[in-house]
Design a protein around this motif. Structure first.
Motif, PDB file in Angstrom:
ATOM      1  N   THR A   1      18.301   8.472  39.324  1.00 20.18           N
ATOM      2  CA  THR A   1      19.697   8.766  38.964  1.00 20.18           C
ATOM      3  C   THR A   1      19.849   8.817  37.451  1.00 20.18           C
ATOM      4  O   THR A   1      19.005   8.297  36.719  1.00 20.18           O
ATOM      5  CB  THR A   1      20.640   7.653  39.476  1.00 20.18           C
TER       6      THR A   1
ATOM      7  N   TYR B   1       9.816   6.680  40.792  1.00 24.47           N
ATOM      8  CA  TYR B   1      10.393   7.831  41.521  1.00 24.47           C
ATOM      9  C   TYR B   1       9.739   7.915  42.899  1.00 24.47           C
ATOM     10  O   TYR B   1       8.562   7.561  43.051  1.00 24.47           O
ATOM     11  CB  TYR B   1      10.095   9.138  40.785  1.00 24.47           C
ATOM     12  N   ALA B   2      10.475   8.455  43.873  1.00 26.78           N
ATOM     13  CA  ALA B   2       9.908   8.641  45.212  1.00 26.78           C
ATOM     14  C   ALA B   2       8.922   9.797  45.233  1.00 26.78           C
ATOM     15  O   ALA B   2       8.017   9.872  46.058  1.00 26.78           O
ATOM     16  CB  ALA B   2      11.041   8.922  46.209  1.00 26.78           C
TER      17      ALA B   2
ATOM     18  N   ARG C   1      10.267  13.060  45.125  1.00 28.75           N
ATOM     19  CA  ARG C   1      11.005  14.066  45.896  1.00 28.75           C
ATOM     20  C   ARG C   1      10.998  15.435  45.227  1.00 28.75           C
ATOM     21  O   ARG C   1      11.218  16.446  45.898  1.00 28.75           O
ATOM     22  CB  ARG C   1      12.476  13.642  46.038  1.00 28.75           C
TER      23      ARG C   1
ATOM     24  N   GLY D   1       6.055   8.015  43.985  1.00 27.39           N
ATOM     25  CA  GLY D   1       5.617   7.925  45.376  1.00 27.39           C
ATOM     26  C   GLY D   1       6.140   6.662  46.036  1.00 27.39           C
ATOM     27  O   GLY D   1       6.517   5.696  45.348  1.00 27.39           O
TER      28      GLY D   1
ATOM     29  N   PHE E   1       6.182   3.127  48.234  1.00 26.81           N
ATOM     30  CA  PHE E   1       5.367   1.910  48.106  1.00 26.81           C
ATOM     31  C   PHE E   1       4.640   1.590  49.411  1.00 26.81           C
ATOM     32  O   PHE E   1       3.733   0.769  49.437  1.00 26.81           O
ATOM     33  CB  PHE E   1       6.277   0.726  47.739  1.00 26.81           C
TER      34      PHE E   1
ATOM     35  N   THR F   1      18.789   3.303  42.258  1.00 24.82           N
ATOM     36  CA  THR F   1      18.675   4.513  43.069  1.00 24.82           C
ATOM     37  C   THR F   1      20.069   5.030  43.416  1.00 24.82           C
ATOM     38  O   THR F   1      21.093   4.380  43.169  1.00 24.82           O
ATOM     39  CB  THR F   1      17.889   4.241  44.375  1.00 24.82           C
TER      40      THR F   1
ATOM     41  N   HIS G   1      15.037  -1.950  51.392  1.00 24.04           N
ATOM     42  CA  HIS G   1      13.692  -2.480  51.121  1.00 24.04           C
ATOM     43  C   HIS G   1      13.679  -3.343  49.869  1.00 24.04           C
ATOM     44  O   HIS G   1      12.990  -4.373  49.811  1.00 24.04           O
ATOM     45  CB  HIS G   1      12.699  -1.324  50.946  1.00 24.04           C
TER      46      HIS G   1
HETATM   47  P1  NAP Z   1      15.588   6.659  50.856  1.00 26.22           P
HETATM   48  O1  NAP Z   1      15.844   7.549  52.010  1.00 26.22           O
HETATM   49  O2  NAP Z   1      16.463   5.470  50.639  1.00 26.22           O
HETATM   50  O3  NAP Z   1      14.070   6.110  50.859  1.00 26.22           O
HETATM   51  C1  NAP Z   1      13.100   6.639  51.727  1.00 26.22           C
HETATM   52  C2  NAP Z   1      11.747   6.172  51.202  1.00 26.22           C
HETATM   53  O4  NAP Z   1      11.453   6.893  49.994  1.00 26.22           O
HETATM   54  C3  NAP Z   1      11.710   4.711  50.772  1.00 26.22           C
HETATM   55  O5  NAP Z   1      11.553   3.859  51.873  1.00 26.22           O
HETATM   56  C4  NAP Z   1      10.529   4.718  49.815  1.00 26.22           C
HETATM   57  O6  NAP Z   1       9.284   4.869  50.513  1.00 26.22           O
HETATM   58  C5  NAP Z   1      10.751   6.031  49.082  1.00 26.22           C
HETATM   59  N1  NAP Z   1      11.565   5.875  47.867  1.00 26.22           N
HETATM   60  C6  NAP Z   1      12.882   6.129  47.716  1.00 26.22           C
HETATM   61  N2  NAP Z   1      13.267   5.974  46.439  1.00 26.22           N
HETATM   62  C7  NAP Z   1      12.149   5.594  45.762  1.00 26.22           C
HETATM   63  C8  NAP Z   1      11.877   5.268  44.395  1.00 26.22           C
HETATM   64  N3  NAP Z   1      12.838   5.347  43.447  1.00 26.22           N
HETATM   65  N4  NAP Z   1      10.595   4.900  44.049  1.00 26.22           N
HETATM   66  C9  NAP Z   1       9.632   4.850  44.998  1.00 26.22           C
HETATM   67  N5  NAP Z   1       9.807   5.167  46.303  1.00 26.22           N
HETATM   68  C10 NAP Z   1      11.060   5.529  46.666  1.00 26.22           C
HETATM   69  O7  NAP Z   1      15.556   7.514  49.485  1.00 26.22           O
HETATM   70  P2  NAP Z   1      16.079   9.031  49.235  1.00 26.22           P
HETATM   71  O8  NAP Z   1      17.508   9.131  49.583  1.00 26.22           O
HETATM   72  O9  NAP Z   1      15.069   9.932  49.861  1.00 26.22           O
HETATM   73  O10 NAP Z   1      15.980   9.116  47.642  1.00 26.22           O
HETATM   74  C11 NAP Z   1      14.734   9.382  47.049  1.00 26.22           C
HETATM   75  C12 NAP Z   1      14.912   9.422  45.539  1.00 26.22           C
HETATM   76  O11 NAP Z   1      15.838  10.429  45.177  1.00 26.22           O
HETATM   77  C13 NAP Z   1      15.414   8.137  44.955  1.00 26.22           C
HETATM   78  O12 NAP Z   1      14.834   7.962  43.673  1.00 26.22           O
HETATM   79  C14 NAP Z   1      16.894   8.378  44.796  1.00 26.22           C
HETATM   80  O13 NAP Z   1      17.464   7.600  43.757  1.00 26.22           O
HETATM   81  C15 NAP Z   1      16.884   9.845  44.419  1.00 26.22           C
HETATM   82  N6  NAP Z   1      18.133  10.506  44.767  1.00 26.22           N
HETATM   83  C16 NAP Z   1      18.526  10.532  46.064  1.00 26.22           C
HETATM   84  C17 NAP Z   1      19.736  11.172  46.367  1.00 26.22           C
HETATM   85  C18 NAP Z   1      20.205  11.269  47.775  1.00 26.22           C
HETATM   86  O14 NAP Z   1      21.188  12.000  47.990  1.00 26.22           O
HETATM   87  N7  NAP Z   1      19.593  10.584  48.720  1.00 26.22           N
HETATM   88  C19 NAP Z   1      20.496  11.754  45.327  1.00 26.22           C
HETATM   89  C20 NAP Z   1      20.031  11.694  44.006  1.00 26.22           C
HETATM   90  C21 NAP Z   1      18.842  11.060  43.730  1.00 26.22           C
HETATM   91  P3  NAP Z   1       8.369   3.623  51.000  1.00 26.22           P
HETATM   92  O15 NAP Z   1       9.081   3.070  52.214  1.00 26.22           O
HETATM   93  O16 NAP Z   1       7.029   4.230  51.285  1.00 26.22           O
HETATM   94  O17 NAP Z   1       8.333   2.634  49.867  1.00 26.22           O
END
Ligand code: NAP
Ligand code: 3Y8
Length: 254
Positions: A10, A31-32, A34, A48, A50, A72, A82
């Motif tokens: 973010t 970072y994930a 993505r 990536g 964890f 996040t 988590h």
């Molecule tokens: P999520 O559904 O809450 O997480 C799914 C899995 O992705 C987590 O269990 C973890 O994998 C991995 N993960 C998520 N954020 C991570 C991070 N910052 N560092 C390392 N691993 C991470 O997450 P998401 O909504 O897919 O978001 C992924 C990333 O995009 C995050 O950094 C978030 O801040 C960013 N983002 C998301 C959105 C959105 O709309 N969701 C919007 C803007 C930015 P493991 O279980 O293997 O550890």
């Protein structure tokens, strides 16, 4: 010595790590993975997952992390859950840096729904021209409403064409600008904007543009997040880190 891990993704995380670097506090941003090219940062970055809660707890121990900061996105509910569990397992201090949800102001025409499936259901009805500014991860559900023309704003090109028969892809990453979003909505004759209630400034442009054009917004409420200590300002995060030092969690020397 301190060793801070920031879960990022973010604009607030980016601003926080810049402050932590300026303060000389050892910090890693996570970072994930993505998107293809995450934004360059002034601190070491890891990319990536964890490997679930246990993987995160193992990472925290193996790297001698002293403070975990969850910066996040409000929709990254699994990562936040988590973080709470891994902090409990390891006994590490956790603070979430999050932004307040947006609330409608005069001139806004919002129709709120609780989640993405409800947003899909709300799109039943005659064809419209919709700005679907939700990113790439949740497009498939909207195939249930194929009658619309969708303008999709994505960070990277999708690996497979979205399952939407009538769509136009715009590749762009925020933070976005209200005037540019207004121009985009006019150019595409948008008559409905679909948005997550992300809060913050980086995604707000489309709301300002919709208001200026008197367009309705389908606003998706945030998922429930676990109880944890939260801050909305970077200053409060720095105070927390100092406070934790006083509590003996780490010799911060700040
Ligand atoms: P999520 O559904 O809450 O997480 C799914 C899995 O992705 C987590 O269990 C973890 O994998 C991995 N993960 C998520 N954020 C991570 C991070 N910052 N560092 C390392 N691993 C991470 O997450 P998401 O909504 O897919 O978001 C992924 C990333 O995009 C995050 O950094 C978030 O801040 C960013 N983002 C998301 C959105 C959105 O709309 N969701 C919007 C803007 C930015 P493991 O279980 O293997 O550890
Ligand atoms: C990988 C890392 C910074 C961070 C900038 C913020 C603002 C600009 C606006 C629209 C809305 C959307 C989306 C959005 C915004 C900021 C912030 C934010 C929304 C990057 C980034 C990563 C991601 C992941 C990406 C998601 C997608 C969501 C696009 C970096 C650029 C729609 C959220 O293609 C994909 O798979 C994209 C996935 C998760 C949501 C989704 O479900 O598709 N963010 N966005 C992070 C990681 O790997 O850990 O390169 O900066 C970050 C930013 N995107 O430092 O300036 O803070 O919110 N990101 C939403 O709000 O609805 C776009 O188009 O109007």
């Amino acid at each position: 010595m301190h060793n801070i891990l920031v879960l990022g993704g973010t604009i607030e995380a980016t601003r926080l790590v810049a402050e932590l670097a300026r303060a000389g506090l050892a910090t890693t941003l996570s970072y994930a993975g993505r998107v293809e090219r995450p934004k360059p940062q002034p601190v070491p970055v890891r990319v990536g997952g964890f490997g679930g809660v246990e993987g995160l707890a193992a990472y925290l121990r193996a790297h001698g992390v002293t403070h975990l900061i969850d910066a996040t996105h409000p929709f990254a509910a699994q990562m936040s859950a988590h973080a709470v569990q891994a902090a409990q397992i390891t006994g590490l201090p956790l603070l979430a840096l999050t932004r307040p949800a947006w609330t409608p102001v005069p001139g806004d025409d919002w129709h709120r729904v609780p989640d993405i499936p409800a947003a899909v259901t709300a799109l039943a009805g005659p064809a419209r021209r919709i700005l679907l500014a939700l990113g790439r991860m949740h497009l498939a559900g909207f195939a249930a409403q194929p009658q619309h023309h969708y303008v999709l704003r994505l960070v990277d090109p999708p690996e497979v064409p979205p399952p939407l028969p009538d769509h136009h892809i715009i590749l762009d990453r925020g933070p976005f600008d209200a005037a540019a979003d207004e121009t985009l909505m006019r150019a595409h004759h948008i008559d409905l904007v679909v948005s997550k209630n992300a809060g913050g400034s980086g995604a707000q442009a489309k709301l300002v543009a919709a208001r200026a054009l008197s367009l309705p917004v389908l606003m998706i409420d945030r998922p429930a997040l676990p109880n944890r200590r939260e801050a909305h300002e970077i200053g409060a995060v720095l105070d927390w880190i100092r406070g934790e030092a006083c509590l003996g969690h780490a010799d911060l020397g700040v």
